[in-house]
Design a protein around this motif. Structure first.
Motif, PDB file in Angstrom:
ATOM      1  N   LYS A   1       0.837  -1.215   0.000  1.00 56.54           N
ATOM      2  CA  LYS A   1       0.000   0.000   0.000  1.00 56.54           C
ATOM      3  C   LYS A   1       0.870   1.263   0.000  1.00 56.54           C
ATOM      4  N   ILE A   2       1.967   1.237  -0.760  1.00 54.18           N
ATOM      5  CA  ILE A   2       2.872   2.383  -0.854  1.00 54.18           C
ATOM      6  C   ILE A   2       3.058   2.751  -2.320  1.00 54.18           C
ATOM      7  N   LEU A   3       2.935   4.050  -2.618  1.00 53.46           N
ATOM      8  CA  LEU A   3       3.194   4.564  -3.960  1.00 53.46           C
ATOM      9  C   LEU A   3       4.557   5.241  -3.964  1.00 53.46           C
ATOM     10  N   PHE A   4       5.475   4.724  -4.742  1.00 57.28           N
ATOM     11  CA  PHE A   4       6.794   5.330  -4.868  1.00 57.28           C
ATOM     12  C   PHE A   4       6.747   6.389  -5.963  1.00 57.28           C
TER      13      PHE A   4
ATOM     14  N   SER B   1      10.659  11.083 -10.358  1.00 56.70           N
ATOM     15  CA  SER B   1      11.142  12.468 -10.177  1.00 56.70           C
ATOM     16  C   SER B   1      10.047  13.513 -10.415  1.00 56.70           C
ATOM     17  N   PRO B   2       9.240  13.414 -11.504  1.00 56.13           N
ATOM     18  CA  PRO B   2       8.155  14.401 -11.669  1.00 56.13           C
ATOM     19  C   PRO B   2       7.134  14.346 -10.530  1.00 56.13           C
ATOM     20  N   GLY B   3       6.848  13.141 -10.028  1.00 56.52           N
ATOM     21  CA  GLY B   3       5.916  13.016  -8.916  1.00 56.52           C
ATOM     22  C   GLY B   3       6.457  13.634  -7.647  1.00 56.52           C
ATOM     23  N   HIS B   4       7.754  13.471  -7.409  1.00 60.49           N
ATOM     24  CA  HIS B   4       8.377  14.063  -6.227  1.00 60.49           C
ATOM     25  C   HIS B   4       8.276  15.578  -6.273  1.00 60.49           C
TER      26      HIS B   4
ATOM     27  N   ALA C   1     -11.020  24.325   8.740  1.00 56.97           N
ATOM     28  CA  ALA C   1     -10.240  24.470   7.516  1.00 56.97           C
ATOM     29  C   ALA C   1      -8.751  24.289   7.794  1.00 56.97           C
ATOM     30  N   GLY C   2      -8.281  24.850   8.909  1.00 55.67           N
ATOM     31  CA  GLY C   2      -6.869  24.710   9.267  1.00 55.67           C
ATOM     32  C   GLY C   2      -6.479  23.272   9.549  1.00 55.67           C
ATOM     33  N   LEU C   3      -7.390  22.510  10.162  1.00 55.40           N
ATOM     34  CA  LEU C   3      -7.119  21.097  10.443  1.00 55.40           C
ATOM     35  C   LEU C   3      -6.947  20.315   9.144  1.00 55.40           C
ATOM     36  N   ILE C   4      -7.813  20.569   8.164  1.00 57.76           N
ATOM     37  CA  ILE C   4      -7.693  19.887   6.875  1.00 57.76           C
ATOM     38  C   ILE C   4      -6.364  20.221   6.216  1.00 57.76           C
ATOM     39  N   LEU C   5      -6.009  21.495   6.195  1.00 59.70           N
ATOM     40  CA  LEU C   5      -4.748  21.910   5.562  1.00 59.70           C
ATOM     41  C   LEU C   5      -3.546  21.315   6.290  1.00 59.70           C
ATOM     42  N   ALA C   6      -3.585  21.310   7.618  1.00 56.84           N
ATOM     43  CA  ALA C   6      -2.447  20.792   8.387  1.00 56.84           C
ATOM     44  C   ALA C   6      -2.245  19.303   8.137  1.00 56.84           C
ATOM     45  N   VAL C   7      -3.341  18.531   8.122  1.00 57.41           N
ATOM     46  CA  VAL C   7      -3.187  17.091   7.932  1.00 57.41           C
ATOM     47  C   VAL C   7      -2.750  16.778   6.502  1.00 57.41           C
ATOM     48  N   LEU C   8      -3.151  17.601   5.534  1.00 56.08           N
ATOM     49  CA  LEU C   8      -2.680  17.407   4.163  1.00 56.08           C
ATOM     50  C   LEU C   8      -1.189  17.709   4.057  1.00 56.08           C
ATOM     51  N   VAL C   9      -0.733  18.764   4.720  1.00 55.95           N
ATOM     52  CA  VAL C   9       0.693  19.090   4.711  1.00 55.95           C
ATOM     53  C   VAL C   9       1.506  17.942   5.301  1.00 55.95           C
ATOM     54  N   ILE C  10       1.039  17.394   6.423  1.00 61.83           N
ATOM     55  CA  ILE C  10       1.741  16.275   7.046  1.00 61.83           C
ATOM     56  C   ILE C  10       1.736  15.052   6.130  1.00 61.83           C
ATOM     57  N   HIS C  11       0.586  14.809   5.497  1.00 59.41           N
ATOM     58  CA  HIS C  11       0.474  13.654   4.597  1.00 59.41           C
ATOM     59  C   HIS C  11       1.461  13.762   3.427  1.00 59.41           C
ATOM     60  N   TYR C  12       1.525  14.935   2.810  1.00 61.24           N
ATOM     61  CA  TYR C  12       2.386  15.093   1.639  1.00 61.24           C
ATOM     62  C   TYR C  12       3.849  15.314   2.007  1.00 61.24           C
ATOM     63  N   SER C  13       4.140  15.547   3.287  1.00 59.30           N
ATOM     64  CA  SER C  13       5.543  15.688   3.676  1.00 59.30           C
ATOM     65  C   SER C  13       6.304  14.375   3.501  1.00 59.30           C
ATOM     66  N   GLN C  14       5.577  13.263   3.388  1.00 59.99           N
ATOM     67  CA  GLN C  14       6.248  11.988   3.101  1.00 59.99           C
ATOM     68  C   GLN C  14       7.010  12.053   1.788  1.00 59.99           C
TER      69      GLN C  14
ATOM     70  N   ARG D   1      10.155  10.121  -0.700  1.00 61.38           N
ATOM     71  CA  ARG D   1       9.844  10.040  -2.132  1.00 61.38           C
ATOM     72  C   ARG D   1       8.763   8.980  -2.367  1.00 61.38           C
ATOM     73  N   SER D   2       7.774   8.958  -1.495  1.00 57.03           N
ATOM     74  CA  SER D   2       6.688   7.990  -1.604  1.00 57.03           C
ATOM     75  C   SER D   2       5.488   8.494  -0.819  1.00 57.03           C
ATOM     76  N   LEU D   3       4.334   7.880  -1.060  1.00 61.07           N
ATOM     77  CA  LEU D   3       3.118   8.165  -0.314  1.00 61.07           C
ATOM     78  C   LEU D   3       2.615   6.857   0.282  1.00 61.07           C
ATOM     79  N   ASP D   4       2.453   6.837   1.584  1.00 59.20           N
ATOM     80  CA  ASP D   4       2.038   5.639   2.289  1.00 59.20           C
ATOM     81  C   ASP D   4       0.519   5.646   2.438  1.00 59.20           C
ATOM     82  N   MET D   5      -0.149   4.779   1.688  1.00 59.36           N
ATOM     83  CA  MET D   5      -1.606   4.737   1.716  1.00 59.36           C
ATOM     84  C   MET D   5      -2.143   4.094   2.995  1.00 59.36           C
ATOM     85  N   ASN D   6      -1.259   3.473   3.778  1.00 58.40           N
ATOM     86  CA  ASN D   6      -1.685   2.917   5.060  1.00 58.40           C
ATOM     87  C   ASN D   6      -2.095   4.005   6.051  1.00 58.40           C
TER      88      ASN D   6
END
Length: 270
Positions: free
Chosen positions: A128-131, A134-137, A176-189, A194-199
């Motif tokens: 459940k991990i998307l690697f 370079s364009p995706g990163h 609204a701030g909670l949504i933005l904060a959790v998205l920032v944390i999610h995409y900081s992966q 250099r991956s997104l953990d769908m878990n």
């Protein structure tokens, strides 16, 4: 499986919120932008749920999710800029409008890019991990930065309000701030791994559900979003930039330490 329940909850809460806005509020610019941001989050939740349930069609559903992700920066920045400002009376600066225009890069890029150019996942059904290629990163790091900009403008609006107006706007802005904060944390992966953990999707989904509950409560018991005159002389000291900066520095140091000491990586901690 927990994720279908959480995703269904988010969809139902979003519908309830839209009905509340329709029945109790006026269709102002900020309201339309907020509904657009919530709709993009709902589309992303549905896409990621289908990715998890039907991994054989991974790239098909990620295309839908990619377009939804591309819409996030525009709608949330638009909401941040119009929540308490007179958009038509010049209170929003030209630089802010230019920044908003730059956010259109993301949906346009999402429409023209293929998920195959951004992701690869040889064992997605098990990991459940998307690697990220370079364009995706690059895409996700820029997306994270754009969401931080939206969070900064939302904070700046809130701290500039008079105390009675802060009481009225608090729960909607917190949501609204909670949504933005959790998205920032999610995409900081993307920055570290250099991956997104769908878990970790259930954590994001639960946070979005809680945020919509906050915003629905605000509409029901504290009234609609109103046009508030905000002073131009707002200090640019930002808790958002400080918190995000410290988080990313700590993330980088922790990740470097893990690699240096050859410790098995634990994504859940980050």
């Amino acid at each position: 499986m927990l994720q279908p329940i959480l995703s269904t909850l988010v969809v139902c809460l979003a519908v309830v919120y839209a009905v509340v806005v329709l029945l109790r509020g006026r269709w102002q610019t900020a309201t339309v932008a907020l509904l657009g941001g919530i709709s993009a989050c709902v589309a992303l939740e549905i896409s990621d749920l289908l990715v998890l349930l039907r991994p054989d069609d991974l790239m098909h559903w990620k295309k839908m999710g990619l377009v939804a992700e591309g819409c996030l920066p525009f709608f949330w920045l638009f909401f941040s800029l119009t929540y308490a400002y007179q958009w038509q009376q010049g209170q929003v600066s030209s630089r802010s409008k230019l920044l908003l225009g730059a956010m259109l890069f993301f949906p346009v890029a999402a429409l023209f890019l293929s998920p195959l150019d951004l992701f690869y996942s040889p064992d997605f059904a098990d990991e459940k991990i998307l690697f990220l290629r370079s364009p995706g990163h690059v895409f996700y790091v820029l997306l994270m930065c754009a969401l931080v900009a939206a969070l900064f403008h939302l904070e700046r609006t809130y701290v500039s309000l008079a105390r009675p107006d802060r009481w009225r706007a608090k729960f909607e802005i917190v949501g609204a701030g909670l949504i933005l904060a959790v998205l920032v944390i999610h995409y900081s992966q993307a920055l570290l791994y250099r991956s997104l953990d769908m878990n970790l999707i259930p954590v994001r989904t639960a946070s979005v559900a809680l945020a919509i509950i906050f915003m629905t409560y605000s509409r029901l018991y504290r009234g609609e979003v109103v046009r508030i005159e905000v002073s131009r002389h707002v200090a640019y000291r930002s808790v958002v930039f400080l918190a995000v900066g410290l988080y990313l520095i700590g993330l980088g140091l922790f990740g470097t330490g893990i690699r240096y000491f050859d410790v098995a990586q634990n994504r859940t901690l980050l």
